[in-house]
Design a protein around this motif. Structure first.
Motif, PDB file in Angstrom:
ATOM      1  N   PRO A 109      -1.351  23.900   6.433  1.00 30.09           N
ATOM      2  CA  PRO A 109      -1.868  23.660   5.076  1.00 30.09           C
ATOM      3  C   PRO A 109      -0.784  23.269   4.072  1.00 30.09           C
ATOM      4  O   PRO A 109      -1.045  22.525   3.122  1.00 30.09           O
ATOM      5  N   ASP A 110       0.437  23.761   4.307  1.00 29.15           N
ATOM      6  CA  ASP A 110       1.540  23.434   3.396  1.00 29.15           C
ATOM      7  C   ASP A 110       1.858  21.942   3.388  1.00 29.15           C
ATOM      8  O   ASP A 110       2.480  21.446   2.448  1.00 29.15           O
ATOM      9  N   PHE A 111       1.419  21.229   4.412  1.00 26.27           N
ATOM     10  CA  PHE A 111       1.695  19.800   4.520  1.00 26.27           C
ATOM     11  C   PHE A 111       0.431  18.958   4.357  1.00 26.27           C
ATOM     12  O   PHE A 111       0.509  17.796   3.963  1.00 26.27           O
ATOM     13  N   GLY A 112      -0.727  19.537   4.639  1.00 23.85           N
ATOM     14  CA  GLY A 112      -1.996  18.823   4.466  1.00 23.85           C
ATOM     15  C   GLY A 112      -2.441  18.740   3.021  1.00 23.85           C
ATOM     16  O   GLY A 112      -2.949  17.697   2.586  1.00 23.85           O
ATOM     17  N   HIS A 113      -2.261  19.827   2.263  1.00 22.56           N
ATOM     18  CA  HIS A 113      -2.688  19.812   0.859  1.00 22.56           C
ATOM     19  C   HIS A 113      -1.971  18.738   0.029  1.00 22.56           C
ATOM     20  O   HIS A 113      -2.638  18.017  -0.729  1.00 22.56           O
ATOM     21  N   PRO A 114      -0.651  18.582   0.133  1.00 22.35           N
ATOM     22  CA  PRO A 114       0.010  17.538  -0.663  1.00 22.35           C
ATOM     23  C   PRO A 114      -0.484  16.122  -0.338  1.00 22.35           C
ATOM     24  O   PRO A 114      -0.620  15.288  -1.239  1.00 22.35           O
ATOM     25  N   VAL A 115      -0.772  15.853   0.928  1.00 22.48           N
ATOM     26  CA  VAL A 115      -1.295  14.536   1.302  1.00 22.48           C
ATOM     27  C   VAL A 115      -2.669  14.332   0.665  1.00 22.48           C
ATOM     28  O   VAL A 115      -2.938  13.301   0.052  1.00 22.48           O
ATOM     29  N   ALA A 116      -3.538  15.318   0.816  1.00 22.17           N
ATOM     30  CA  ALA A 116      -4.885  15.215   0.249  1.00 22.17           C
ATOM     31  C   ALA A 116      -4.829  15.078  -1.265  1.00 22.17           C
ATOM     32  O   ALA A 116      -5.602  14.308  -1.860  1.00 22.17           O
ATOM     33  N   TYR A 117      -3.913  15.798  -1.905  1.00 22.01           N
ATOM     34  CA  TYR A 117      -3.762  15.698  -3.361  1.00 22.01           C
ATOM     35  C   TYR A 117      -3.336  14.290  -3.758  1.00 22.01           C
ATOM     36  O   TYR A 117      -3.848  13.731  -4.737  1.00 22.01           O
ATOM     37  N   ASP A 118      -2.434  13.691  -3.009  1.00 23.51           N
ATOM     38  CA  ASP A 118      -2.012  12.318  -3.298  1.00 23.51           C
ATOM     39  C   ASP A 118      -3.193  11.356  -3.237  1.00 23.51           C
ATOM     40  O   ASP A 118      -3.329  10.464  -4.082  1.00 23.51           O
ATOM     41  N   VAL A 119      -4.056  11.528  -2.243  1.00 23.34           N
ATOM     42  CA  VAL A 119      -5.225  10.652  -2.104  1.00 23.34           C
ATOM     43  C   VAL A 119      -6.247  10.965  -3.195  1.00 23.34           C
ATOM     44  O   VAL A 119      -6.797  10.058  -3.823  1.00 23.34           O
ATOM     45  N   GLN A 120      -6.487  12.235  -3.431  1.00 21.38           N
ATOM     46  CA  GLN A 120      -7.451  12.652  -4.455  1.00 21.38           C
ATOM     47  C   GLN A 120      -7.085  12.111  -5.838  1.00 21.38           C
ATOM     48  O   GLN A 120      -7.951  11.653  -6.577  1.00 21.38           O
ATOM     49  N   THR A 121      -5.821  12.146  -6.165  1.00 22.18           N
ATOM     50  CA  THR A 121      -5.368  11.718  -7.489  1.00 22.18           C
ATOM     51  C   THR A 121      -4.972  10.246  -7.534  1.00 22.18           C
ATOM     52  O   THR A 121      -4.444   9.783  -8.537  1.00 22.18           O
ATOM     53  N   LYS A 122      -5.204   9.552  -6.436  1.00 21.50           N
ATOM     54  CA  LYS A 122      -4.941   8.113  -6.331  1.00 21.50           C
ATOM     55  C   LYS A 122      -3.451   7.767  -6.417  1.00 21.50           C
ATOM     56  O   LYS A 122      -3.086   6.644  -6.731  1.00 21.50           O
ATOM     57  N   LYS A 123      -2.598   8.739  -6.118  1.00 21.26           N
ATOM     58  CA  LYS A 123      -1.163   8.453  -5.999  1.00 21.26           C
ATOM     59  C   LYS A 123      -0.875   7.723  -4.690  1.00 21.26           C
ATOM     60  O   LYS A 123       0.173   7.127  -4.534  1.00 21.26           O
ATOM     61  N   ALA A 124      -1.828   7.833  -3.743  1.00 23.37           N
ATOM     62  CA  ALA A 124      -1.716   7.141  -2.462  1.00 23.37           C
ATOM     63  C   ALA A 124      -3.053   6.484  -2.159  1.00 23.37           C
ATOM     64  O   ALA A 124      -4.113   7.002  -2.528  1.00 23.37           O
ATOM     65  N   ASP A 125      -2.982   5.345  -1.477  1.00 25.16           N
ATOM     66  CA  ASP A 125      -4.203   4.637  -1.086  1.00 25.16           C
ATOM     67  C   ASP A 125      -4.879   5.305   0.106  1.00 25.16           C
ATOM     68  O   ASP A 125      -6.106   5.340   0.195  1.00 25.16           O
ATOM     69  N   MET A 154       0.837  -1.164   0.000  1.00 25.50           N
ATOM     70  CA  MET A 154       0.000   0.000   0.000  1.00 25.50           C
ATOM     71  C   MET A 154       0.893   1.243   0.000  1.00 25.50           C
ATOM     72  O   MET A 154       1.962   1.245   0.605  1.00 25.50           O
ATOM     73  N   ILE A 155       0.415   2.298  -0.640  1.00 23.42           N
ATOM     74  CA  ILE A 155       1.114   3.583  -0.621  1.00 23.42           C
ATOM     75  C   ILE A 155       0.342   4.510   0.308  1.00 23.42           C
ATOM     76  O   ILE A 155      -0.864   4.699   0.149  1.00 23.42           O
ATOM     77  N   ILE A 156       1.044   5.080   1.268  1.00 20.25           N
ATOM     78  CA  ILE A 156       0.427   5.943   2.257  1.00 20.25           C
ATOM     79  C   ILE A 156       1.176   7.268   2.274  1.00 20.25           C
ATOM     80  O   ILE A 156       2.399   7.305   2.409  1.00 20.25           O
ATOM     81  N   SER A 157       0.419   8.344   2.121  1.00 22.65           N
ATOM     82  CA  SER A 157       0.984   9.688   2.145  1.00 22.65           C
ATOM     83  C   SER A 157       0.822  10.261   3.549  1.00 22.65           C
ATOM     84  O   SER A 157      -0.231  10.107   4.169  1.00 22.65           O
ATOM     85  N   ILE A 158       1.854  10.912   4.052  1.00 24.13           N
ATOM     86  CA  ILE A 158       1.811  11.459   5.411  1.00 24.13           C
ATOM     87  C   ILE A 158       2.340  12.883   5.416  1.00 24.13           C
ATOM     88  O   ILE A 158       3.275  13.211   4.682  1.00 24.13           O
ATOM     89  N   GLY A 159       1.705  13.724   6.218  1.00 19.31           N
ATOM     90  CA  GLY A 159       2.149  15.105   6.364  1.00 19.31           C
ATOM     91  C   GLY A 159       1.875  15.601   7.770  1.00 19.31           C
ATOM     92  O   GLY A 159       0.909  15.183   8.404  1.00 19.31           O
ATOM     93  N   ASN A 160       2.741  16.476   8.242  1.00 17.74           N
ATOM     94  CA  ASN A 160       2.608  16.990   9.597  1.00 17.74           C
ATOM     95  C   ASN A 160       3.212  18.371   9.701  1.00 17.74           C
ATOM     96  O   ASN A 160       4.097  18.723   8.927  1.00 17.74           O
ATOM     97  N   ASP A 161       2.732  19.115  10.700  1.00 19.27           N
ATOM     98  CA  ASP A 161       3.371  20.382  11.017  1.00 19.27           C
ATOM     99  C   ASP A 161       4.343  20.175  12.172  1.00 19.27           C
ATOM    100  O   ASP A 161       4.691  19.030  12.506  1.00 19.27           O
ATOM    101  N   HIS A 162       4.735  21.263  12.805  1.00 19.10           N
ATOM    102  CA  HIS A 162       5.745  21.227  13.865  1.00 19.10           C
ATOM    103  C   HIS A 162       5.306  20.478  15.124  1.00 19.10           C
ATOM    104  O   HIS A 162       6.139  20.143  15.951  1.00 19.10           O
TER     105      HIS A 162
END
Length: 143
Positions: free
Chosen positions: A43-59, A1-9
């Motif tokens: 948001p700088d870290f949440g948007h890329p994760v959501a984009y990966d899921v939206q575009t099916k680059k991540a499960d 499985m491909i999992i995208s992860i993002g976090n702030d400080h």
């Protein structure tokens, strides 16, 4: 499985533990998060994760910030992303079973690292029940 992860400080230590857990299970993890405790904007870290899921680059996606709210709101701006703010294993399971959530938001200031890892495990292992929930999930999207 491909999992995208993002976090702030608020979440570098959480991310590190979660990534280690996932990689030990053989998953591929795409890291969009910060590795420092220097103040950043979630948001700088949440948007890329959501984009990966939206575009099916991540499960699935995992997002982490202090309260879990801001980064969840960010992720939910994306079509076909259903990000659930979770603070217990049971809520993580219900988010998958009833809401077909595909992104979990973890509040780093209100959960422990072991609890966060357990929520991720439950989230990824719990299937969507479908049935009566499927029609409800379809109604979530604004199209």
């Amino acid at each position: 499985m491909i999992i995208s992860i993002g976090n702030d400080h608020a979440g570098p230590d959480y991310k590190k533990a979660i990534v280690e857990f996932l990689e030990n299970l053989g998953h591929t993890v795409v890291n969009h998060g910060t590795d420092t405790f220097d103040s950043v904007d979630y948001p700088d870290f949440g948007h890329p994760v959501a984009y990966d899921v939206q575009t099916k680059k991540a499960d699935f996606g995992i997002v982490i910030c202090g309260s879990g709210n801001g980064i969840a709101m960010t992720a939910n701006k994306h079509q076909d992303v259903r990000c659930a703010l979770c603070w217990t294993v049971e809520i993580a399971e219900l988010a998958r079973q009833h809401n077909d959530a595909n992104v979990i938001s973890i509040p780093a200031r209100y959960t422990s690292i072991p609890q966060a890892v357990a929520m991720v495990q439950a989230f990824l292992e719990t299937p969507f029940e479908g049935g009566r929930h499927a029609n409800r999930v379809k109604k979530i999207a604004c199209r």
